[in-house]
Design an enzyme around this catalytic site. Structure first.
Site, PDB file in Angstrom:
ATOM      1  N   ILE A   1       0.814  -1.228   0.000  1.00 58.60           N
ATOM      2  CA  ILE A   1       0.000   0.000   0.000  1.00 58.60           C
ATOM      3  C   ILE A   1       0.847   1.278   0.000  1.00 58.60           C
ATOM      4  O   ILE A   1       0.320   2.367  -0.201  1.00 58.60           O
ATOM      5  CB  ILE A   1      -1.017   0.036   1.170  1.00 58.60           C
ATOM      6  CG1 ILE A   1      -0.320   0.035   2.537  1.00 58.60           C
ATOM      7  CG2 ILE A   1      -2.024  -1.107   1.040  1.00 58.60           C
ATOM      8  CD1 ILE A   1      -1.239   0.420   3.686  1.00 58.60           C
TER       9      ILE A   1
ATOM     10  N   TYR B   1       3.260   4.577  17.383  1.00 54.75           N
ATOM     11  CA  TYR B   1       2.163   3.881  16.691  1.00 54.75           C
ATOM     12  C   TYR B   1       0.927   4.781  16.648  1.00 54.75           C
ATOM     13  O   TYR B   1       0.313   4.968  15.592  1.00 54.75           O
ATOM     14  CB  TYR B   1       1.866   2.561  17.414  1.00 54.75           C
ATOM     15  CG  TYR B   1       0.653   1.820  16.897  1.00 54.75           C
ATOM     16  CD1 TYR B   1       0.670   1.179  15.660  1.00 54.75           C
ATOM     17  CD2 TYR B   1      -0.510   1.733  17.663  1.00 54.75           C
ATOM     18  CE1 TYR B   1      -0.447   0.483  15.203  1.00 54.75           C
ATOM     19  CE2 TYR B   1      -1.622   1.037  17.213  1.00 54.75           C
ATOM     20  CZ  TYR B   1      -1.590   0.417  15.976  1.00 54.75           C
ATOM     21  OH  TYR B   1      -2.694  -0.264  15.532  1.00 54.75           O
TER      22      TYR B   1
ATOM     23  N   ALA C   1      -1.491  -2.523   8.009  1.00 53.57           N
ATOM     24  CA  ALA C   1      -0.863  -1.562   8.916  1.00 53.57           C
ATOM     25  C   ALA C   1       0.427  -2.152   9.459  1.00 53.57           C
ATOM     26  O   ALA C   1       0.649  -3.362   9.395  1.00 53.57           O
ATOM     27  CB  ALA C   1      -1.802  -1.234  10.074  1.00 53.57           C
TER      28      ALA C   1
ATOM     29  N   THR D   1       1.706  -2.916  12.724  1.00 51.65           N
ATOM     30  CA  THR D   1       0.977  -3.047  14.001  1.00 51.65           C
ATOM     31  C   THR D   1       1.868  -3.425  15.188  1.00 51.65           C
ATOM     32  O   THR D   1       1.349  -3.622  16.288  1.00 51.65           O
ATOM     33  CB  THR D   1      -0.138  -4.112  13.863  1.00 51.65           C
ATOM     34  OG1 THR D   1       0.438  -5.340  13.421  1.00 51.65           O
ATOM     35  CG2 THR D   1      -1.213  -3.668  12.894  1.00 51.65           C
TER      36      THR D   1
HETATM   37  N1  LIG Z   1      -4.483  -5.750  16.751  1.00 50.65           N
HETATM   38  C1  LIG Z   1      -5.046  -4.819  17.513  1.00 50.65           C
HETATM   39  O1  LIG Z   1      -5.172  -4.961  18.746  1.00 50.65           O
HETATM   40  C2  LIG Z   1      -5.579  -3.547  16.891  1.00 50.65           C
HETATM   41  C3  LIG Z   1      -6.186  -2.599  17.737  1.00 50.65           C
HETATM   42  C4  LIG Z   1      -6.691  -1.429  17.164  1.00 50.65           C
HETATM   43  C5  LIG Z   1      -6.604  -1.206  15.791  1.00 50.65           C
HETATM   44  N2  LIG Z   1      -5.981  -2.138  15.008  1.00 50.65           N
HETATM   45  C6  LIG Z   1      -5.911  -1.876  13.566  1.00 50.65           C
HETATM   46  O2  LIG Z   1      -6.633  -2.891  12.891  1.00 50.65           O
HETATM   47  C7  LIG Z   1      -6.090  -3.094  11.591  1.00 50.65           C
HETATM   48  C8  LIG Z   1      -5.848  -4.588  11.389  1.00 50.65           C
HETATM   49  O3  LIG Z   1      -4.931  -5.015  12.404  1.00 50.65           O
HETATM   50  P1  LIG Z   1      -4.519  -6.535  12.599  1.00 50.65           P
HETATM   51  O4  LIG Z   1      -4.468  -6.767  14.059  1.00 50.65           O
HETATM   52  O5  LIG Z   1      -5.316  -7.409  11.713  1.00 50.65           O
HETATM   53  O6  LIG Z   1      -2.998  -6.431  12.086  1.00 50.65           O
HETATM   54  P2  LIG Z   1      -2.070  -7.534  11.426  1.00 50.65           P
HETATM   55  O7  LIG Z   1      -2.495  -8.895  11.829  1.00 50.65           O
HETATM   56  O8  LIG Z   1      -0.672  -7.076  11.707  1.00 50.65           O
HETATM   57  O9  LIG Z   1      -2.394  -7.366   9.873  1.00 50.65           O
HETATM   58  C9  LIG Z   1      -1.910  -6.305   9.124  1.00 50.65           C
HETATM   59  C10 LIG Z   1      -1.566  -6.843   7.755  1.00 50.65           C
HETATM   60  O10 LIG Z   1      -1.066  -5.762   6.960  1.00 50.65           O
HETATM   61  C11 LIG Z   1       0.069  -6.245   6.263  1.00 50.65           C
HETATM   62  N3  LIG Z   1       0.934  -5.157   5.819  1.00 50.65           N
HETATM   63  C12 LIG Z   1       1.949  -4.562   6.489  1.00 50.65           C
HETATM   64  N4  LIG Z   1       2.531  -3.642   5.714  1.00 50.65           N
HETATM   65  C13 LIG Z   1       1.869  -3.646   4.527  1.00 50.65           C
HETATM   66  C14 LIG Z   1       2.008  -2.936   3.325  1.00 50.65           C
HETATM   67  N5  LIG Z   1       2.975  -2.004   3.163  1.00 50.65           N
HETATM   68  N6  LIG Z   1       1.161  -3.193   2.306  1.00 50.65           N
HETATM   69  C15 LIG Z   1       0.206  -4.141   2.443  1.00 50.65           C
HETATM   70  N7  LIG Z   1       0.020  -4.860   3.551  1.00 50.65           N
HETATM   71  C16 LIG Z   1       0.849  -4.609   4.590  1.00 50.65           C
HETATM   72  C17 LIG Z   1       0.743  -7.152   7.261  1.00 50.65           C
HETATM   73  O11 LIG Z   1       1.695  -7.978   6.644  1.00 50.65           O
HETATM   74  P3  LIG Z   1       2.974  -8.451   7.517  1.00 50.65           P
HETATM   75  O12 LIG Z   1       2.422  -9.260   8.652  1.00 50.65           O
HETATM   76  O13 LIG Z   1       3.774  -9.236   6.522  1.00 50.65           O
HETATM   77  O14 LIG Z   1       3.639  -7.197   7.996  1.00 50.65           O
HETATM   78  C18 LIG Z   1      -0.456  -7.912   7.815  1.00 50.65           C
HETATM   79  O15 LIG Z   1      -0.798  -9.017   7.002  1.00 50.65           O
HETATM   80  C19 LIG Z   1      -4.837  -2.219  11.531  1.00 50.65           C
HETATM   81  O16 LIG Z   1      -5.177  -0.996  10.921  1.00 50.65           O
HETATM   82  C20 LIG Z   1      -4.508  -1.948  12.988  1.00 50.65           C
HETATM   83  O17 LIG Z   1      -3.804  -0.740  13.163  1.00 50.65           O
HETATM   84  C21 LIG Z   1      -5.476  -3.308  15.522  1.00 50.65           C
END
Ligand SMILES: NC(=O)c1ccc[n+]([C@@H]2O[C@H](COP(=O)([O-])OP(=O)(O)OC[C@H]3O[C@@H](n4cnc5c(N)ncnc54)[C@H](OP(=O)(O)O)[C@@H]3O)[C@@H](O)[C@H]2O)c1
Length: 289
Positions: free
Chosen positions: A36, A126, A59, A61
């Site tokens: 992205i 973050y 993201a 994360t």
């Molecule tokens: N987890 C939480 O507790 C939490 C809380 C509040 C908000 N959020 C938000 O919720 C959303 C989803 O979080 P999640 O927990 O599902 O996170 P996640 O499991 O880390 O998933 C994020 C995905 O984005 C991918 N990614 C990273 N850099 C990228 C890039 N440049 N282009 C395309 N894809 C990329 C990651 O790949 P890699 O793994 O290979 O890096 C991963 O597959 C995020 O916006 C996060 O900020 C999460």
């Protein structure tokens, strides 16, 4: 509806894909298919796929790592959502973008909650980069739903529930942080809400989406062990004892009234959502590979 999903292999992406209605056509990408941060790749993907909506779940994360890699985190969490929003505006399609309670400083008094328009004041790199993402999305496209959530756990990702259950298998007693309060939120509660948002298309803007109720990590851990029938001692501790690089909001509870009114639905309590998750993970581990 053709929905382009970025970050689709992540924890929320896994639940979002699983919750897709039959009528939806999903175009799932993660960093291997669509980085992205790559403007040319984003433009090319939109031209080739011609989506009707975008859901950005990608993201950086790793909250603690963001402290030492803030420039990279800003590119992924701050600038890239703006590129995606620009591409959406050019095609005149809406986007869902996920943000976090870490945009707040967590200085609520007990009983208080954050409405969507509360003043932001991120404590961590973050949080700063995620706030930058909200601003870049809003600047590039009016047709956005920014959904702030927190304390996510779900099938397909390392998460607090799995960490607690693993540690309980390795130790007799655990210490867990008791001075941070929030709402544990299952991706299996959040994902259907995102689909409902896409279907009902309420007014654009910022929405808070978490399971109802709140607790400390210590309370959450005790509930996990109680529901999972795991006997392990749990002692409370202060977060200062953990000495993590990134400061966390101490008391950050998101008010979901706006989303509930807009979608005409209730969001289940965190304890019920936990029970649903514990059943789901059993089903997944029972499925022969
Ligand atoms: N987890 C939480 O507790 C939490 C809380 C509040 C908000 N959020 C938000 O919720 C959303 C989803 O979080 P999640 O927990 O599902 O996170 P996640 O499991 O880390 O998933 C994020 C995905 O984005 C991918 N990614 C990273 N850099 C990228 C890039 N440049 N282009 C395309 N894809 C990329 C990651 O790949 P890699 O793994 O290979 O890096 C991963 O597959 C995020 O916006 C996060 O900020 C999460």
């Amino acid at each position: 509806m053709r929905v382009l999903v970025t970050g689709a292999d992540g924890m929320l992406g896994t639940a979002f894909r699983a919750a897709a209605p039959e009528a939806a056509e999903l175009i799932c990408t993660d960093v291997g298919e669509l980085d992205i941060t790559d403007r040319a790749a984003v433009v090319k993907c939109f031209a080739a796929e011609r989506p009707d909506a975008l859901v950005n779940l990608a993201a950086y994360t790793a909250v603690d790592d963001c402290e030492s890699h803030e420039a990279l985190a800003l590119t992924i969490n701050g600038s890239a959502p703006g590129l995606l929003a620009e591409a959406c505006a050019a095609r005149d399609i809406p986007l869902v973008h996920i943000s976090t309670d870490y945009v707040f400083d967590g200085t609520l008094e007990p009983g208080q909650v954050y409405p969507e328009d509360a003043a932001t004041a991120p404590l961590s790199a973050y949080g700063r980069t995620k706030l930058a993402g909200e601003l870049s999305v809003a600047a590039a496209s009016e047709a956005h739903w920014i959904v702030r959530t927190q304390w996510l756990y779900g099938v397909g990702g390392p998460n607090f529930v799995e960490t607690m259950l693993r540690l309980a298998g390795e130790r007799d007693r655990l210490t867990v942080v008791n001075d941070q309060v929030g709402s544990p939120t299952s991706t299996h509660s959040l994902a259907p809400l995102l689909w409902t948002l896409l279907e009902r298309r309420p007014a654009y803007g910022v929405y808070h989406a978490v399971n109802s109720g709140s607790c400390s990590w210590f309370d959450f851990a005790r509930e996990i062990f109680s529901q999972a029938g795991v006997a392990v001692g749990v002692d409370p501790m202060d977060s200062s004892q953990l000495d993590r690089p990134a400061p966390r909001p101490a008391r950050s509870v998101l008010d979901t009234a706006k989303l509930r009114a807009a979608l005409q639905l209730e969001i289940i309590d965190w304890k019920l959502a936990l029970s649903d998750y514990l059943q789901r993970r059993e089903t997944v581990s029972d499925t022969p590979s």
